[in-house]
Design a protein around this motif. Structure first.
Motif, PDB file in Angstrom:
ATOM      1  N   SER A 100       0.822  -1.156  -0.130  1.00  0.00           N
ATOM      2  CA  SER A 100      -0.122   0.203  -0.011  1.00  0.00           C
ATOM      3  C   SER A 100       0.769   1.090  -0.037  1.00  0.00           C
ATOM      4  N   SER A 101       0.577   2.010  -0.674  1.00  0.00           N
ATOM      5  CA  SER A 101       1.232   3.417  -0.721  1.00  0.00           C
ATOM      6  C   SER A 101       0.231   4.611  -0.208  1.00  0.00           C
ATOM      7  N   ARG A 102      -1.061   4.193   0.250  1.00  0.00           N
ATOM      8  CA  ARG A 102      -1.924   5.104   0.844  1.00  0.00           C
ATOM      9  C   ARG A 102      -1.510   5.279   2.267  1.00  0.00           C
ATOM     10  N   PRO A 103      -1.676   6.779   2.630  1.00  0.00           N
ATOM     11  CA  PRO A 103      -1.340   6.939   4.101  1.00  0.00           C
ATOM     12  C   PRO A 103      -2.149   5.826   5.216  1.00  0.00           C
ATOM     13  N   ILE A 104      -1.366   5.673   6.130  1.00  0.00           N
ATOM     14  CA  ILE A 104      -1.724   4.739   7.190  1.00  0.00           C
ATOM     15  C   ILE A 104      -1.420   5.383   8.589  1.00  0.00           C
ATOM     16  N   HIS A 150       5.008  -7.482   4.325  1.00  0.00           N
ATOM     17  CA  HIS A 150       4.970  -6.813   3.084  1.00  0.00           C
ATOM     18  C   HIS A 150       4.030  -5.548   2.840  1.00  0.00           C
ATOM     19  N   TYR A 151       2.768  -5.806   3.441  1.00  0.00           N
ATOM     20  CA  TYR A 151       1.876  -4.664   3.386  1.00  0.00           C
ATOM     21  C   TYR A 151       2.349  -3.168   3.590  1.00  0.00           C
ATOM     22  N   LEU A 152       3.371  -3.175   4.665  1.00  0.00           N
ATOM     23  CA  LEU A 152       3.851  -1.789   4.910  1.00  0.00           C
ATOM     24  C   LEU A 152       5.155  -1.424   4.270  1.00  0.00           C
ATOM     25  N   LYS A 153       5.640  -2.207   3.317  1.00  0.00           N
ATOM     26  CA  LYS A 153       6.928  -2.105   2.898  1.00  0.00           C
ATOM     27  C   LYS A 153       6.898  -0.625   2.034  1.00  0.00           C
ATOM     28  N   THR A 154       5.800  -0.503   1.415  1.00  0.00           N
ATOM     29  CA  THR A 154       5.595   0.839   0.503  1.00  0.00           C
ATOM     30  C   THR A 154       4.969   1.809   1.312  1.00  0.00           C
ATOM     31  N   ALA A 155       4.450   1.682   2.536  1.00  0.00           N
ATOM     32  CA  ALA A 155       3.416   2.376   3.404  1.00  0.00           C
ATOM     33  C   ALA A 155       4.366   3.535   4.180  1.00  0.00           C
ATOM     34  N   GLU A 156       3.500   4.544   4.718  1.00  0.00           N
ATOM     35  CA  GLU A 156       4.302   5.254   5.509  1.00  0.00           C
ATOM     36  C   GLU A 156       3.145   5.909   6.685  1.00  0.00           C
ATOM     37  N   ILE A 157       3.687   5.400   7.662  1.00  0.00           N
ATOM     38  CA  ILE A 157       2.581   5.731   8.901  1.00  0.00           C
ATOM     39  C   ILE A 157       2.786   7.175   9.451  1.00  0.00           C
ATOM     40  N   GLN A 158       1.575   7.813   9.177  1.00  0.00           N
ATOM     41  CA  GLN A 158       1.834   9.423   9.296  1.00  0.00           C
ATOM     42  C   GLN A 158       1.324   9.837  10.800  1.00  0.00           C
ATOM     43  N   ALA A 159       0.411   8.806  11.541  1.00  0.00           N
ATOM     44  CA  ALA A 159       0.174   9.073  12.969  1.00  0.00           C
ATOM     45  C   ALA A 159       0.064   7.964  13.811  1.00  0.00           C
ATOM     46  N   VAL A 160       0.273   7.969  14.846  1.00  0.00           N
ATOM     47  CA  VAL A 160       0.290   6.844  15.965  1.00  0.00           C
ATOM     48  C   VAL A 160      -0.561   7.610  17.245  1.00  0.00           C
ATOM     49  N   PHE A 161      -1.620   6.742  17.490  1.00  0.00           N
ATOM     50  CA  PHE A 161      -2.312   7.242  18.798  1.00  0.00           C
ATOM     51  C   PHE A 161      -2.401   6.094  19.804  1.00  0.00           C
ATOM     52  N   LEU A 162      -1.747   6.244  21.082  1.00  0.00           N
ATOM     53  CA  LEU A 162      -1.653   5.358  21.905  1.00  0.00           C
ATOM     54  C   LEU A 162      -3.054   5.558  22.914  1.00  0.00           C
ATOM     55  N   GLY A 163      -4.029   4.871  22.673  1.00  0.00           N
ATOM     56  CA  GLY A 163      -5.134   5.132  23.687  1.00  0.00           C
ATOM     57  C   GLY A 163      -5.947   4.086  24.510  1.00  0.00           C
TER      58      GLY A 163
END
Length: 507
Positions: A100-104, A150-163
């Motif tokens: 995925s190249s979509r933002p995550i 593999h799914y994260l190889k082309t992805a970029e995680i832009q936000a992390v929320f520890l809730g």
């Protein structure tokens, strides 16, 4: 015998799903001829609904509040369907083989609380040193299992929320280990927003420093109210003075500090709410969320409401409270980022919340939370033992899987726009051929005439009262759009309210 019964049940579920999907396709008429005429004909069925005012409000009302006062409708998502157990293989294959190249965004759930707030219907696990230690071990294992997926190889995680729950119940060492693991195994963007949520009661200077040292750059605290007597009604032990002291201390570190405030509490007045907002300004914080009190049956506050409603604000009083709060923040130069979130710090963009409400992919970790990847939405088990056993087997621990159809981005965009307080129907054309601006114009004009929106060249900005009613306005537009994208025979058909739809209607 049990295996045969399981296979039989699975076969029935698959057959039912196939029949339902085929029936929906049969009922959905394909666009043809003059598209404007075609879609207008579809929308006529929406305008002829017998209970239309329960969906879109009154055409002419004495006030902008009265226009939506009698609206009472649930949104039933026609484009999401639960998948049988075999569907889980497709999700596992997605993680192993697709990219995925979509933002995550990533969400990490801590399901523990030391105290139960009187309004809370989410409370599941009391804080326990042993249980929390075991849970963190499983959580770290689950995170590790995503390394090199593999799914994260082309992805970029832009936000992390520890809730949670409240992550603040954990020790500084546990919080550090989770944040370290996140940075080790997930492909974070260089400017990733990493938020740690907590009750103000559970957070201290050492925990805050440990989180900052390990990458956290944003903190969200559920203050709810500064008024000591109201805090005690909510089950919060710390006083106004203690809360103010901590917030000023945390803000002085230079990190972004956000607080949640609730309006609609028993006995709360406009003066008390504005006093809370003044405390927010005086503490030098980065942002504030203003949430309406949700009263759920079975909670202590729900039982109090059931026994005696006289001390609770009426619906009109709730609206007046919100509008007074929104106008106070505007007068004091706060920047409105959404229907319920304002910022005083230029660095505050509320990225995680914005991404989620606009339909971004969310990779979820932990027990009792949900996420979405590709066309799938999933729920992880609430039961800690079940969650741990699935992690031990080395598989992504989800128990329910849903599939979304091709129109999901349209509905996500509508929801995201309304949450932002600005609806621009022309922007939906990038997601669909349907001329939404022209078709939805009569509905939007109805709301503009009732003082819920202001129109500037097809850009509809919600007024303060419109912001109060934004959930109802949003649902009404999404129901109208269902008639456009699916046709009346699918849009008008009653369907089972899925867990995902129920979550949409909870606010």
């Amino acid at each position: 015998m049990k295996k045969i019964d399981k296979i039989t049940t699975l076969g029935k579920m698959m057959l039912k799903d196939k029949i339902t999907s085929s029936w929906d396709k049969l009922l959905t008429e394909k666009p043809q001829g003059d598209l404007m005429v075609f879609y207008k004909k579809r929308l006529e069925h929406f305008w002829r609904l017998p209970d239309l005012e329960k969906i879109i409000g009154k055409e002419k009302a004495a006030s902008s509040y009265a226009a939506m006062e009698e609206v009472d409708v649930l949104f039933e998502d026609k484009g999401i369907k639960p998948l049988p157990p075999l569907g889980q293989n497709a999700f596992k294959k997605l993680l192993r083989e697709a990219s995925s190249s979509r933002p995550i965004a990533a969400y990490i759930h801590i399901p523990f609380c030391k105290i139960r707030c009187t309004y809370c219907s989410f409370f599941k696990q009391g804080s326990s040193i042993k249980a929390e230690a075991e849970y963190v071990t499983k959580l770290l294992t689950e995170l590790e299992q995503m390394r090199n997926m593999h799914y994260l190889k082309t992805a970029e995680i832009q936000a992390v929320f520890l809730g949670g729950g409240t992550p603040g119940t954990l020790t500084k060492e546990q919080l550090s280990s989770i944040l370290q693991k996140v940075r080790q195994v997930l492909p974070l963007s260089s400017d990733c927003e990493i938020t740690v949520e907590s009750s103000i009661y559970d957070m201290d200077e050492e925990k805050l420093a440990a989180c900052i040292e390990n990458g956290a750059n944003r903190f969200s605290f559920g203050v709810q109210t500064f008024a000591t007597d109201l805090r005690r009604q909510l089950g919060r032990p710390d006083t106004c003075e203690e809360v103010v002291r901590k917030l000023k201390l945390f803000a002085a570190t230079g990190t972004k500090v956000i607080i949640d405030l609730i309006y609609g509490l028993p006995g709360q007045t406009k003066e008390l709410l504005q006093r809370d907002l003044q405390f927010y300004l005086d503490c030098g914080l980065s942002g504030v969320d203003l949430y309406k009190l949700q009263i759920f049956p079975g909670t202590p506050l729900g039982n109090q409401f059931k026994a005696d409603q006289s001390n609770f604000p009426t619906g009109r009083e709730l609206a007046e409270l919100f509008v007074s709060g929104a106008e106070f923040l505007s007068r004091n130069g706060c920047r409105q980022l959404s229907c319920c979130h304002w910022a005083t710090d230029d660095r505050e963009i509320s990225r995680y919340n914005t991404m989620v409400k606009e339909g971004a992919q969310v990779l979820a970790f932990g027990a009792g939370c949900g996420g979405s990847l590709g066309n799938y939405a999933y729920m992880q088990p609430f039961d800690l033992e079940k969650y741990g056993s699935l992690v031990d087997k080395g598989i992504k621990p989800f128990v329910m899987l849903f599939e979304r159809d091709e129109f999901a981005p349209v509905f996500a965009a509508i929801k995201g726009q309304f949450d932002s307080g600005v609806f621009e129907p022309q922007k939906l054309r990038s997601l669909s051929e349907i001329p939404f601006s022209e078709l939805l114009f009569p509905l939007l004009e109805r709301w503009r005439n009732n003082g819920l929106m202001e129109d500037a060249d097809g850009v509809y900005k919600l007024t303060p009262m419109g912001l109060f009613w934004q959930n109802q306005l949003n649902r009404a537009v999404m129901i109208a759009v269902q008639y456009l994208v699916y046709g009346p025979r699918v849009a008008g058909r009653k369907s089972a309210l899925t867990m995902m739809s129920a979550m949409e209607n909870r606010t």
